[in-house]
Motif scaffolding. Sequence first.
Motif, PDB file in Angstrom:
ATOM      1  N   LEU A   2       2.109   4.881   0.406  1.00  0.00           N
ATOM      2  CA  LEU A   2       2.621   5.487   1.641  1.00  0.00           C
ATOM      3  C   LEU A   2       1.507   5.809   2.629  1.00  0.00           C
ATOM      4  O   LEU A   2       1.744   5.866   3.836  1.00  0.00           O
ATOM      5  N   GLU A   3       0.293   6.028   2.111  1.00  0.00           N
ATOM      6  CA  GLU A   3      -0.822   6.335   3.010  1.00  0.00           C
ATOM      7  C   GLU A   3      -1.239   5.135   3.842  1.00  0.00           C
ATOM      8  O   GLU A   3      -2.014   5.272   4.806  1.00  0.00           O
ATOM      9  N   ASN A   4      -0.736   3.943   3.499  1.00  0.00           N
ATOM     10  CA  ASN A   4      -1.052   2.734   4.259  1.00  0.00           C
ATOM     11  C   ASN A   4      -0.036   2.440   5.352  1.00  0.00           C
ATOM     12  O   ASN A   4      -0.110   1.400   5.999  1.00  0.00           O
ATOM     13  N   ILE A   5       0.925   3.354   5.542  1.00  0.00           N
ATOM     14  CA  ILE A   5       1.974   3.155   6.541  1.00  0.00           C
ATOM     15  C   ILE A   5       1.780   4.133   7.693  1.00  0.00           C
ATOM     16  O   ILE A   5       1.662   5.338   7.477  1.00  0.00           O
ATOM     17  N   ARG A   6       1.745   3.612   8.900  1.00  0.00           N
ATOM     18  CA  ARG A   6       1.505   4.419  10.095  1.00  0.00           C
ATOM     19  C   ARG A   6       2.756   4.426  10.975  1.00  0.00           C
ATOM     20  O   ARG A   6       3.280   3.372  11.330  1.00  0.00           O
ATOM     21  N   VAL A   7       3.235   5.606  11.309  1.00  0.00           N
ATOM     22  CA  VAL A   7       4.372   5.750  12.230  1.00  0.00           C
ATOM     23  C   VAL A   7       3.813   5.947  13.634  1.00  0.00           C
ATOM     24  O   VAL A   7       3.023   6.867  13.873  1.00  0.00           O
ATOM     25  N   ASP A  72      -5.841  -2.484  14.249  1.00  0.00           N
ATOM     26  CA  ASP A  72      -6.325  -2.784  12.900  1.00  0.00           C
ATOM     27  C   ASP A  72      -5.193  -3.052  11.909  1.00  0.00           C
ATOM     28  O   ASP A  72      -5.434  -3.181  10.702  1.00  0.00           O
ATOM     29  N   CYS A  73      -3.952  -3.157  12.386  1.00  0.00           N
ATOM     30  CA  CYS A  73      -2.797  -3.331  11.488  1.00  0.00           C
ATOM     31  C   CYS A  73      -2.527  -4.808  11.222  1.00  0.00           C
ATOM     32  O   CYS A  73      -2.699  -5.650  12.098  1.00  0.00           O
ATOM     33  N   ARG A  74      -2.058  -5.089   9.996  1.00  0.00           N
ATOM     34  CA  ARG A  74      -1.771  -6.473   9.605  1.00  0.00           C
ATOM     35  C   ARG A  74      -0.280  -6.760   9.514  1.00  0.00           C
ATOM     36  O   ARG A  74       0.118  -7.904   9.375  1.00  0.00           O
ATOM     37  N   ARG A 106      -1.164  -6.917   3.312  1.00  0.00           N
ATOM     38  CA  ARG A 106      -0.909  -6.757   4.745  1.00  0.00           C
ATOM     39  C   ARG A 106      -0.931  -5.291   5.172  1.00  0.00           C
ATOM     40  O   ARG A 106      -0.112  -4.837   5.956  1.00  0.00           O
ATOM     41  N   TYR A 107      -1.864  -4.531   4.639  1.00  0.00           N
ATOM     42  CA  TYR A 107      -2.031  -3.149   5.051  1.00  0.00           C
ATOM     43  C   TYR A 107      -3.170  -3.078   6.064  1.00  0.00           C
ATOM     44  O   TYR A 107      -4.079  -3.908   6.004  1.00  0.00           O
ATOM     45  N   PRO A 108      -3.175  -2.108   6.980  1.00  0.00           N
ATOM     46  CA  PRO A 108      -2.156  -1.077   7.202  1.00  0.00           C
ATOM     47  C   PRO A 108      -0.888  -1.646   7.853  1.00  0.00           C
ATOM     48  O   PRO A 108      -0.924  -2.678   8.512  1.00  0.00           O
ATOM     49  N   VAL A 175      -7.010 -12.915   3.714  1.00  0.00           N
ATOM     50  CA  VAL A 175      -6.374 -11.686   4.190  1.00  0.00           C
ATOM     51  C   VAL A 175      -5.836 -11.930   5.602  1.00  0.00           C
ATOM     52  O   VAL A 175      -6.538 -12.503   6.444  1.00  0.00           O
ATOM     53  N   PRO A 176      -4.595 -11.528   5.899  1.00  0.00           N
ATOM     54  CA  PRO A 176      -4.074 -11.703   7.259  1.00  0.00           C
ATOM     55  C   PRO A 176      -4.940 -10.985   8.282  1.00  0.00           C
ATOM     56  O   PRO A 176      -5.505  -9.918   8.012  1.00  0.00           O
TER      57      PRO A 176
END
Length: 246
Positions: A2-7, A72-74, A106-108, A175-176
Amino acid sequence: MLENIRVILSHTTHPGNVGAAARAMKVMGLSKLGLVNPKRYPSAEATERASRATDILASAQVSSSIEEAVADCRLIVGTSARTRSLPSKLITPRELTEIIQQNPERYPVALLFGTENSGLTNEELHMCHYHVCIPTNPEYSSLNLASAVQLIAYELRLAFAEFDVPSQRITENEVPITREQLNGVLQHFDQVMRHTGYIQPQQEKQINIRMNRLLSKADITQSEMNILRGFLRSVLNYCDKHKSNK
């Protein structure tokens, strides 16, 4: 996980919704909040509505543009109750969790929420790999911003709270690429298409939109980006040599 998900909340107009969204996130274990050009922030109303989630507000990243917020998101996912022209791949919140589970490289991950009155713009949605639509009553599909955050956060917690997705050994070249790198590829294509005379003024906007969608859907990796940019450099070099020989 969950720490790799940004709202990311884009152009919010009511600070109370920012606080309520932070509270909804913390209840479900999400902690990364991004704000793009909020109308009023920081705000006492946001702090009050956040209740005991003020730590999320305090660490929120404020950006001047969506491009900056997702650089920086994939994996970039937009949310909207409306269908659009040239839509991204349409998925449900539950399908979103499956995609995240199946693609740990594919994080973040960025989850984009638009302004309260009109949602994400078409331009913002064109940046997304997927378009999440919460299956609501078709006769009244409008959701409060914080409620939409809560629903998607709930699905994420169901999927990831009790276990973590095992890491896969993926070489750096596979890596994407990040959104910032994708922007560089798009700019390189634009440079070449202008240099060769391919882009006409009356077609420029539609070509840029479709190129954005095409390359976003391609999920380009580092090695694939290197091939594309090497090819584009060779096109420019060939054109320059051809002109000099005339």
